[in-house]
Write an enzyme that holds these catalytic residues in place. Structure first.
Site, PDB file in Angstrom:
ATOM      1  N   ASP A 130     -12.414   5.293   2.591  1.00 41.93           N
ATOM      2  CA  ASP A 130     -12.138   6.592   1.749  1.00 41.93           C
ATOM      3  C   ASP A 130     -13.175   6.880   0.933  1.00 41.93           C
ATOM      4  O   ASP A 130     -13.370   5.931  -0.257  1.00 41.93           O
ATOM      5  CB  ASP A 130     -10.888   6.511   1.275  1.00 41.93           C
ATOM      6  N   SER A 139     -12.336  12.648   0.828  1.00 40.57           N
ATOM      7  CA  SER A 139     -10.824  12.449   1.405  1.00 40.57           C
ATOM      8  C   SER A 139     -10.403  13.558   2.036  1.00 40.57           C
ATOM      9  O   SER A 139     -10.990  14.381   2.673  1.00 40.57           O
ATOM     10  CB  SER A 139     -10.234  11.519   0.412  1.00 40.57           C
TER      11      SER A 139
END
Length: 293
Positions: free
Chosen positions: A170, A45
């Protein structure tokens, strides 16, 4: 271009956390300014942005990515979210800014020349598989930024990223800390930059019914989000054990003044300053663990 690294046997791991990375960007820049160069870097991320900025050795971009860029009117906000472009306009942020004349140029040549190994964790939406991309998967800056975007596509608040005939969300859905891949790659010591204070543990997801409805066509996403706190907290416990054995150094923020969706430039600037100042103070402890002068 000849680039060498001086930390050969310790993995550098960057946790994600959205705009909390403004704080940990301060840590990153202390590493770069003191020429602490790891030969193995893994991130998920926002930690994937940190990883590639670190490997390009770009102090300015490391800060600008999570502080200055919010001043760009194309960055995002609720208006772009309502339009379906995401609270953070990921296509713009990752695919339109990294070029020489754009708002956040990326030094791709230095990145390529850096011999360090790289791992970027992503979550494949339909299978639920965690996929770690490596440098061998990257053939140009477009590949790199698609992969970083894939790792950073925050559920609900950002649209999924389509790359290589797959949709990604993500990578934090798989836990958020890339300890698993570093261990799989044979690393035995770890320098881990975290984006929550020491003692933090993640709670179960709220609004389960709404979440299941939103992702009703993607059960692997729902399952991962329901389990995420378990995986994350287990990883923190493992890191705590490794720390007690002298095998890990855990860099925790002393405080975390911003949320993962903060857009206020002044707050993000202060967050960066706090992280940078803490890094300056703690540098001798870092060097002691890393066995460097």
């Amino acid at each position: 271009m000849m680039i060498t690294n001086n930390i050969k046997d310790i993995a550098l791991i960057f946790e994600g956390g959205g705009m909390r990375a403004s704080y940990t960007a301060g840590f990153l820049n202390i590493l770069l300014e003191n020429k602490i160069y790891f030969d193995y870097v893994a991130g998920i991320s926002a930690g994937s942005s940190h990883s590639v900025n670190y490997l390009s050795r770009d102090v300015q971009r490391s800060k600008r990515s999570f502080v200055d860029l919010v001043l760009d009117p194309n960055f995002g906000g609720w208006r772009s979210f309502i339009k379906g472009e995401g609270f953070f306009r990921s296509k713009y942020i990752y695919e339109e800014t990294p070029y020489p004349e754009a708002s956040l140029p990326f030094d791709y040549d230095t990145f390529v020349a850096n011999p360090a190994r790289l791992r970027i964790g992503t979550f494949e939406r339909d299978s639920g598989e965690i996929i770690y991309y490596t440098k061998e998967d990257i053939h140009n800056i477009q590949d790199l930024m698609k992969i970083v975007r894939s790792s950073s596509s925050m559920p609900i608040f950002m649209p999924p990223t389509y790359y290589g005939e797959h949709y990604y969300i993500d990578g934090g859905l798989g836990g958020g800390i890339a300890l698993d891949i570093a261990k799989r790659d044979g690393m035995e010591k770890f320098f881990v930059v975290l984006s929550r204070e020491r003692g933090y543990r993640k709670n179960p997801v709220k609004f389960k019914g709404a979440l299941k409805a939103y992702y009703r066509k993607h059960p692997a996403v729902v399952e991962a989000m329901m389990r995420r706190h378990i995986v994350y907290n287990e990883t923190l416990e493992e890191l705590k054990q490794l720390e007690s054995e002298g095998k890990a150094f855990l860099v925790y923020p002393e405080t975390m003044p911003v949320s993962n969706r903060e857009l206020n430039f002044n707050k993000l600037s202060e967050s960066y300053h706090l992280g940078y100042t803490q890094g300056q103070r703690d540098l001798p402890l870092w060097k002691e663990f890393l066995c460097i002068d």
